[in-house]
Design a protein around this motif. Structure first.
Motif, mmCIF file in Angstrom:
data_model
loop_
_atom_site.group_PDB
_atom_site.id
_atom_site.type_symbol
_atom_site.label_atom_id
_atom_site.label_comp_id
_atom_site.label_asym_id
_atom_site.label_seq_id
_atom_site.Cartn_x
_atom_site.Cartn_y
_atom_site.Cartn_z
ATOM 1 N N PRO A 33 0.827 -1.211 0.000
ATOM 2 C CA PRO A 33 0.000 0.000 0.000
ATOM 3 C C PRO A 33 0.861 1.261 0.000
ATOM 4 C CG PRO A 33 -0.701 -1.539 1.722
ATOM 5 C CD PRO A 33 0.580 -2.074 1.157
ATOM 6 N N GLY A 34 0.386 2.295 -0.620
ATOM 7 C CA GLY A 34 1.125 3.559 -0.659
ATOM 8 C C GLY A 34 0.183 4.655 -1.106
ATOM 9 N N GLU A 35 0.641 5.899 -0.982
ATOM 10 C CA GLU A 35 -0.225 7.032 -1.299
ATOM 11 C C GLU A 35 -0.768 6.979 -2.721
ATOM 12 O OE1 GLU A 35 0.946 11.273 -0.920
ATOM 13 O OE2 GLU A 35 1.449 10.568 1.108
ATOM 14 N N ASP A 36 0.110 6.557 -3.693
ATOM 15 C CA ASP A 36 -0.304 6.571 -5.103
ATOM 16 C C ASP A 36 -0.889 5.246 -5.560
ATOM 17 O OD1 ASP A 36 0.718 9.073 -5.169
ATOM 18 O OD2 ASP A 36 2.689 8.440 -5.928
ATOM 19 N N GLU A 39 -6.710 1.306 -4.116
ATOM 20 C CA GLU A 39 -7.111 0.038 -3.481
ATOM 21 C C GLU A 39 -8.616 -0.130 -3.604
ATOM 22 O OE1 GLU A 39 -5.230 -1.185 0.358
ATOM 23 O OE2 GLU A 39 -4.238 0.772 0.197
ATOM 24 N N LYS A 58 -10.411 3.415 -3.055
ATOM 25 C CA LYS A 58 -9.521 4.499 -2.619
ATOM 26 C C LYS A 58 -8.570 4.829 -3.763
ATOM 27 C CE LYS A 58 -5.553 4.097 -0.035
ATOM 28 N NZ LYS A 58 -4.578 4.693 -0.761
ATOM 29 N N GLY A 60 -5.739 8.065 -4.533
ATOM 30 C CA GLY A 60 -5.192 9.331 -4.031
ATOM 31 C C GLY A 60 -5.753 9.587 -2.641
ATOM 32 N N ASP A 61 -6.244 10.817 -2.436
ATOM 33 C CA ASP A 61 -6.770 11.116 -1.096
ATOM 34 C C ASP A 61 -8.292 10.957 -1.055
ATOM 35 O OD1 ASP A 61 -7.422 13.155 -2.703
ATOM 36 O OD2 ASP A 61 -6.559 14.758 -1.467
ATOM 37 N N ARG A 62 -8.871 10.313 -2.107
ATOM 38 C CA ARG A 62 -10.332 10.160 -2.132
ATOM 39 C C ARG A 62 -10.726 8.731 -1.812
ATOM 40 N NH1 ARG A 62 -13.958 12.325 -6.280
ATOM 41 N NH2 ARG A 62 -15.186 12.393 -4.388
ATOM 42 N N GLU A 63 -11.854 8.607 -1.146
ATOM 43 C CA GLU A 63 -12.350 7.269 -0.813
ATOM 44 C C GLU A 63 -13.867 7.293 -0.960
ATOM 45 O OE1 GLU A 63 -10.142 5.480 2.513
ATOM 46 O OE2 GLU A 63 -12.063 4.525 3.006
#
Ligand code: SF4
Length: 503
Positions: A33-36, A39, A58, A60-63
């Protein structure tokens, strides 16, 4: 991308759902897992009445999240399909919020959307009920459900029991005069490699003789012949004439008169009157003259070495030759194309009144420079509006959709559709795409596909034999003696057709 699946779902299905919203995404094993790293979490919950699915995405920063429930009786009632429909609907809900995209084909994955329609029509659905069921179960746009139904109906008119017992022949010329910027085919284009053509044609003639000898030995009837590329008309007039003579001799020996004989000429910059006259003299009934776009700017951007005027000249030469059917290939969603320039292209082509128009959607494979340069816009609405315009305009001009397939990494997850004036459908396309009968192939990168007659449940058995991928490998094998490959083809054909023609 990392997947977390809790329930009886195949990872491949979940991957294809991810690719609807994130085209080109990869699923390397053991990814951390990582920011870019996007998932997806998919969970199924089953009880006596149906399947509940919940999906979390998920990127980026959106889920985002989606939920759905499907009853056991939905679709054709197959439990696996019910699970897929539930997961798909939940996925769609989450994906739409994540990306803002409402995919026209909903959760319909797979290469052949008409296959679902064929199953439903076979189960006794009326065309209207079939389209309704596709729209409801797969959450497609109504127009796409109707398109899948219409293509299936057209195919059912073309695929007769007699056709299933026949075979087709494919002959490949993997050379082109220059390389289009979006191409990921193995075609040879550099001057040094084009020098291999004479030797390639010697090897091909030998290969063609071998394929036809197998056809004769097994008493097979030939439904269609297709010379594809690359660009077959990259050959000089004399080279093309010699290849067509070789095929003609073999057709005569086999006592065959195929329903359709296609020369996929392709690039307008390679077509001349001498080549077309030779094609018609040797019995070719269908040629493809492919501008892809009539916008000079778009043609330049995609590296096509021809102008719109060169297409019109090539089309006129093809028409004047008296060939029965002309196909024109177009691509929607090309870089730099707009709805307006696509409309002009489509209208310009339709005004010529060709028998077939094939509308592809721009698709980029990983090796192409378009993806590398970020010129591929998977979410483009231009392509969606362009294919809708094409369908409406072509139906209005008397064409019907008869052939359709989808590819990965296509702009907007859209489709490629063949339209034809009734009675002028490109038969080989249907036979090949729908795996109607065996296709015996010659040339580099060609694949022989043995297809059995359908079992009572409609399934067919398929065996494939691959030719060397690159022309240089194909030639090396020829120089070293291609007898082993012919022996393998002969043995496979005997095994396949010897048992009651593949039953
Ligand atoms: S004509 Fe087709 S095969 Fe040839 S370079 Fe262009 S895209 Fe590739």
């Amino acid at each position: 991308m990392i997947l977390h699946i809790n329930g009886a779902l195949k990872p491949y299905y979940v991957q294809t759902l991810c690719m609807i919203f994130l085209p080109g995404v990869k699923f390397p094993e053991g990814e951390e897992p990582g920011e870019d790293i996007p998932e997806a979490w998919v969970a199924l919950n089953e009880d006596g009445t149906g399947v509940s699915a919940s999906v979390r995405l998920k990127a980026g920063d959106r889920e985002t999240r989606g939920e759905a429930r499907t009853a056991w009786g939905a679709g054709n009632g197959d439990p696996d399909r019910v699970r897929k429909l539930a997961a798909g609907e939940a996925f769609l809900a989450a994906g739409e919020v994540l990306t803002g995209i409402r995919p026209p084909w909903g959760i319909m994955t797979g290469v052949r959307p008409a296959k679902v329609a064929t199953e439903l029509l076979g189960a006794g659905y009326t065309p209207g009920d079939c389209a309704d069921a596709i729209r409801r179960d797969y959450l497609t746009e109504p127009g796409k459900a109707r398109l899948a139904t219409d293509v299936s109906l057209a195919e059912s008119r073309l695929i007769t029991p007699e056709i299933r017992k026949q075979v087709s022949v494919y002959i490949g010329i993997p050379f082109c005069p220059t390389r289009c910027a979006y191409c990921s085919f193995v075609s040879y284009t550099s001057p040094g490699l084009l020098k291999l053509i004479p030797e390639y044609l010697d090897a091909l003639a030998n290969d063609v003789d071998g394929v036809f000898s197998v056809i004769r030995e097994n008493g097979l009837e030939i439904a269609s012949v297709y010379i594809g590329g690359g660009t077959p008309t990259v050959l000089s007039a004399a080279q093309l004439d010699s290849l067509l003579s070789k095929i003609g001799e073999n057709l005569e020996k086999a006592g065959a008169s195929p329903r359709e004989y296609t020369l996929e000429a392709g690039r307008p910059d390679t077509i001349d009157a001498e080549k077309m006259a030779s094609a018609v003299r040797h019995g070719v009934t269908r040629v493809s003259v492919n501008p892809q776009s009539l916008s000079p700017d778009v043609l330049r951007a995609i590296g096509r070495a021809h102008t719109p005027e060169m297409f019109f000249d090539a089309y006129r030469i093809a028409r004047d030759s008296g060939v029965r059917d002309i196909n024109v290939d177009l691509i929607a969603g090309l870089p730099g194309d707009t709805e307006e320039t696509f409309r002009e292209t489509l209208d310009g082509v339709a005004a010529l009144d060709p028998e077939n128009v094939t509308v592809h959607t721009f698709s980029v494979k990983k090796s192409s420079e378009f993806r590398a340069e970020g010129r591929f816009e998977p979410e483009s609405l231009t392509a969606a509006r362009s294919v809708d315009y094409a369908e409406g305009a072509l139906r209005g001009a008397g064409y019907l959709p008869y052939y359709m397939y989808r590819q990965k990494n296509t702009v907007g997850n859209l489709e490629n559709v063949g339209y034809a004036k009734p009675g002028h459908e490109g038969l080989y396309n249907v036979y090949m795409m729908e795996e109607v009968h065996s296709i015996l192939a010659s040339g580099a990168h060609a694949v022989t596909k043995f297809v059995s007659l359908p079992a009572p449940d409609g399934s067919v058995r398929i065996e494939r034999l691959f030719q060397p991928k690159y022309p240089y490998e194909y030639l090396r094998e020829y120089r070293e003696g291609a007898g082993a490959r012919l022996a393998a083809l002969r043995e496979a054909a005997r095994g396949f057709f010897g048992k009651g023609k593949g039953e």
